[in-house]
Design a protein around this motif. Structure first.
Motif, PDB file in Angstrom:
ATOM      1  N   PRO A  42       0.806  -1.231   0.000  1.00  0.00           N
ATOM      2  CA  PRO A  42       0.000   0.000   0.000  1.00  0.00           C
ATOM      3  C   PRO A  42       0.837   1.279   0.000  1.00  0.00           C
ATOM      4  O   PRO A  42       0.357   2.349  -0.377  1.00  0.00           O
ATOM      5  N   GLU A  43       2.091   1.190   0.391  1.00  0.00           N
ATOM      6  CA  GLU A  43       2.975   2.369   0.374  1.00  0.00           C
ATOM      7  C   GLU A  43       3.543   2.633  -1.025  1.00  0.00           C
ATOM      8  O   GLU A  43       4.312   3.572  -1.218  1.00  0.00           O
ATOM      9  N   GLY A  44       3.216   1.764  -1.959  1.00  0.00           N
ATOM     10  CA  GLY A  44       3.830   1.826  -3.302  1.00  0.00           C
ATOM     11  C   GLY A  44       4.587   0.525  -3.528  1.00  0.00           C
ATOM     12  O   GLY A  44       5.395   0.146  -2.686  1.00  0.00           O
ATOM     13  N   GLN A  45       4.281  -0.144  -4.643  1.00  0.00           N
ATOM     14  CA  GLN A  45       4.923  -1.441  -4.912  1.00  0.00           C
ATOM     15  C   GLN A  45       6.220  -1.217  -5.682  1.00  0.00           C
ATOM     16  O   GLN A  45       6.246  -0.546  -6.698  1.00  0.00           O
ATOM     17  N   ARG A  46       7.287  -1.838  -5.161  1.00  0.00           N
ATOM     18  CA  ARG A  46       8.580  -1.754  -5.856  1.00  0.00           C
ATOM     19  C   ARG A  46       8.748  -2.965  -6.778  1.00  0.00           C
ATOM     20  O   ARG A  46       8.355  -4.078  -6.413  1.00  0.00           O
ATOM     21  N   ALA A  81       7.761   5.529 -10.786  1.00  0.00           N
ATOM     22  CA  ALA A  81       8.996   6.320 -10.760  1.00  0.00           C
ATOM     23  C   ALA A  81      10.189   5.388 -10.610  1.00  0.00           C
ATOM     24  O   ALA A  81      10.068   4.282 -10.072  1.00  0.00           O
ATOM     25  N   LYS A  82      11.330   5.845 -11.082  1.00  0.00           N
ATOM     26  CA  LYS A  82      12.528   5.033 -10.990  1.00  0.00           C
ATOM     27  C   LYS A  82      13.315   5.423  -9.746  1.00  0.00           C
ATOM     28  O   LYS A  82      13.561   6.607  -9.503  1.00  0.00           O
ATOM     29  N   ALA A  91       2.932   4.443  -7.632  1.00  0.00           N
ATOM     30  CA  ALA A  91       2.257   5.286  -6.642  1.00  0.00           C
ATOM     31  C   ALA A  91       1.396   4.383  -5.754  1.00  0.00           C
ATOM     32  O   ALA A  91       0.945   3.329  -6.203  1.00  0.00           O
ATOM     33  N   PRO A  92       1.196   4.781  -4.477  1.00  0.00           N
ATOM     34  CA  PRO A  92       0.371   3.962  -3.584  1.00  0.00           C
ATOM     35  C   PRO A  92      -1.029   3.776  -4.157  1.00  0.00           C
ATOM     36  O   PRO A  92      -1.602   4.707  -4.732  1.00  0.00           O
ATOM     37  N   THR A  93      -1.568   2.568  -4.014  1.00  0.00           N
ATOM     38  CA  THR A  93      -2.929   2.299  -4.477  1.00  0.00           C
ATOM     39  C   THR A  93      -3.475   1.107  -3.697  1.00  0.00           C
ATOM     40  O   THR A  93      -2.713   0.283  -3.199  1.00  0.00           O
ATOM     41  N   GLU A  94      -4.780   1.019  -3.631  1.00  0.00           N
ATOM     42  CA  GLU A  94      -5.359  -0.129  -2.932  1.00  0.00           C
ATOM     43  C   GLU A  94      -5.736  -1.238  -3.906  1.00  0.00           C
ATOM     44  O   GLU A  94      -5.899  -2.376  -3.519  1.00  0.00           O
ATOM     45  N   GLY A  95      -5.855  -0.868  -5.159  1.00  0.00           N
ATOM     46  CA  GLY A  95      -6.271  -1.864  -6.157  1.00  0.00           C
ATOM     47  C   GLY A  95      -5.085  -2.670  -6.659  1.00  0.00           C
ATOM     48  O   GLY A  95      -3.954  -2.467  -6.203  1.00  0.00           O
TER      49      GLY A  95
END
Ligand SMILES: [Zn+2]
Length: 617
Positions: A42-46, A81-82, A91-95
């Motif tokens: 949820p914080e952003g997937q790397r 983003a790189k 970007a953070p997302t719930e989906g």
């Protein structure tokens, strides 16, 4: 057979990571790959691409071939983003998150990815993003056919498990986790396919590229070889199927090992031709390559250095043990061929003689130990340059001769009751079958345990010093004598005695340089330490155009030099960059660096020991 850690098994119930790979534009060498995660961080997937491929110890930066990347969540575009050269964050997302990238694939080696209108090939590290924190998840991959009638007859070859897809078909495949996903290279195209069973395990041999190989012969010989290796470590085999993926071309040689397959590059002439009886030298080389990569199924893919368990795919993974993982594998690759009867003992002794010759010609053996060579593989062995022969020793080559000495030593100390086979079996049982990495001193300790004696002196000399190996001593225990002489010509690779009289060989001179062709003359590719060329100030990249006032080139160099005697001075003309120069070179006698092995011990004991080691002739 590999132990699955408890975290790994509990992760299996989590949603899989879904991949899709589409050869979008074979003309433009472009794959389009999507990686979809249903429950992103949820914080952003790397997401990251590996910087190297296990088995080939060089930072290759696969991310440099990514030509486009974008992310979406559901139908909405999502910013990505790189973070550094090979890591991205969405970007953070719930989906759910899906990242698509275009990868340019024009590396026709066994380590990268290649796509054109004739075929496609890829290794996972160059195309599959690693969703960080989700490496243990099961992976599903849809492998798609390129669009267009031209690709109607293409098939897929890989050791990856099919998920409802017909054999050799495009469709869905499955891997237990990311580590497995990237360990199954995939070939697609109109390849030749033959199959055989070894100890009940189905094996495929897939050949891409034009060729005229006798596939029946290939299957017969590989079956013999594979069964010998499976029985060395004990049935059942650790994989439930195996695939040899070979690309045949004009000139080529190379291989990369995987847990249930290998990718090979070979010259089409190396494949067995219809009507061939005894294996030719080039077919022996091909069988040796297959044997090498197949042996890795145990030694390095399952018995691993602790430093590789698990692999760190971001950076260099340091170990001193490549002498064992590559060297012992190189020892067994040809040894397996003679032990299972595919080549004669005479052929094997010739191969060994060539290896010793190779080591004697490698001046770097006096500067670098195999332990150092292993540690620095990333910056030296895999990044060779004009000074490499002076500075490096190959952990493959010296490692294989260390394995030979160790094998003969253990046989000697245990009066033939034990051998290196027992060390390999113990490594398999304690490390391969359990998944416990081999500590840096693990091979030495096991060898001492099997030999029932301390081997510290042997290992200190062989692994941690640049002293010459005790080859002469240990070969003598099986009635073999090392015979050394100067090379007959620049193309003399050793392994066989010379028909020329010793006086003639001793009168041969050399420049002390390795050479290659050049349109203008002879190019010096490597100038050897202590040689005539170096003493005269000649340098790598110099192009020699005349020796003694007569034009020279790669074809006539040996003939030109044959006019002179050791110690004689000769004028050499050439170009350094675009500047003409003249140098006076004092020619040296050819070094005594060419080895062949002769059977000297014909007594019953020597014969019995040789038989025990190589099998009955
Ligand atoms: Zn290898």
């Amino acid at each position: 057979m590999l132990a699955i850690s408890s975290t790994a098994s509990s992760m299996r119930s989590l949603p899989p990571v879904h991949y899709r790979i589409f050869p979008k534009s074979p003309q433009a060498h472009l794959f389009e790959i999507t990686c979809a995660v249903t429950d992103p961080d949820p914080e952003g997937q790397r997401f990251a691409l590996p910087t190297w491929i296990p088995g080939s110890y060089l930072i290759r930066e696969f991310a440099r071939h990514v030509v486009s990347i974008h992310a979406q969540s559901g139908r909405k575009a999502l910013p990505i983003a790189k973070l550094d050269k090979h890591t991205w964050i969405t970007a953070p997302t719930e989906g759910p998150v899906s990242v698509s990238m275009g990868v340019y694939a024009f590396d026709l080696s066994v380590r990268g990815a290649h796509l054109d209108t004739s075929h496609g090939f890829f290794n996972g590290p160059s195309v599959f993003l690693r969703p960080m924190g989700k490496e243990q998840r099961a992976c599903e991959v849809d492998i798609l056919r390129p669009t267009g009638a031209r690709y109607r007859n293409w098939r897929v070859a890989t050791a990856m498990r099919r998920a409802g897809t017909p054999a050799y078909g495009f469709g869905t495949y499955r891997a237990a986790d990311y580590d497995e996903l990237i360990d199954h290279p995939v070939e697609m195209g109109e390849f030749t396919l033959a199959t055989f069973k070894a100890c009940g395990v189905p094996h495929d041999i897939v050949v891409t590229g034009q060729h005229n190989a006798d596939m029946d012969r290939l299957c017969r010989d590989l079956k013999t070889l594979c069964e010998w290796q499976i029985r060395l470590f004990g049935e059942p085999a650790p994989m439930d199927r195996y695939v040899f993926l070979a690309t045949a071309m004009g000139e080529g040689y190379g291989g990369l090992e995987h847990r249930a397959s290998t990718a090979l590059l070979c010259s089409r002439d190396d494949l067995p031709q219809p009507g061939m009886k005894e294996p030719t030298e080039s077919y022996r080389t091909f069988l040796g390559l297959c044997s090498h990569e197949y042996f890795h199924t145990w030694n390095v893919k399952r018995i691993k250095p602790a430093a590789f368990a698990p692999y760190d795919l971001e950076r260099e993974n340091y170990t001193t043990l490549l002498w064992a993982f590559e060297g012992i594998t190189s020892y067994y690759d040809d040894l397996a061929l003679v032990r299972c009867g595919l080549i004669s003992q005479q052929d094997y002794l010739e191969i060994l003689g060539k290896s010793v010759t190779n080591l004697l010609r490698s001046l770097g053996r006096m500067k670098q130990t195999v332990v150092e060579a292993s540690w620095d593989a990333w910056i030296k062995y895999y990044r060779q340059d004009e000074n490499s022969p002076n500075a490096l020793v190959s952990y493959y080559l010296k490692g294989s001769l260390i394995a030979l000495c160790l094998d003969l030593l253990i046989r000697n100390r245990t009066r033939g009751r034990k051998s290196l086979d027992d060390v390999m079996l113990a490594l398999w049982q304690r490390h391969g079958q359990t998944g416990v990495g081999v500590p840096e001193n693990g091979v030495e300790q096991l060898a001492e345990e099997i030999a029932g004696t301390r081997l510290r002196g042997f290992f200190d000399r062989a692994l941690r010093s640049t002293d010459e190996l005790p080859l002469k001593q240990w070969l003598a225990t099986v009635g073999l004598e090392m015979q050394l002489r100067p090379a007959e010509s620049a193309s003399d690779k050793g392994g066989k005695p010379s028909k020329k009289p010793p006086r003639e060989l001793a009168a041969r001179v050399t420049l002390g340089a390795r050479t290659g062709e050049d349109t203008a003359g002879v190019r010096l590719t490597h100038v050897l330490d202590g040689g005539a060329a170096q003493a005269a100030g000649l340098s790598a990249a110099d192009v020699l155009i005349a020796i003694g006032g007569l034009r020279t080139n790669a074809r006539n160099l040996d003939k030109r030099l044959a006019q002179y005697k050791p110690g004689e001075r000769v004028a050499v003309h050439g170009f350094r960059r675009d500047e003409l120069f003249e140098r006076s070179v004092v020619l040296q006698g050819a070094p005594t660096d060419t080895c062949s092995l002769a059977v000297s011990g014909t007594d019953a004991t020597s014969r019995r020991r040789r038989e025990h080691w190589l099998g009955k002739e």
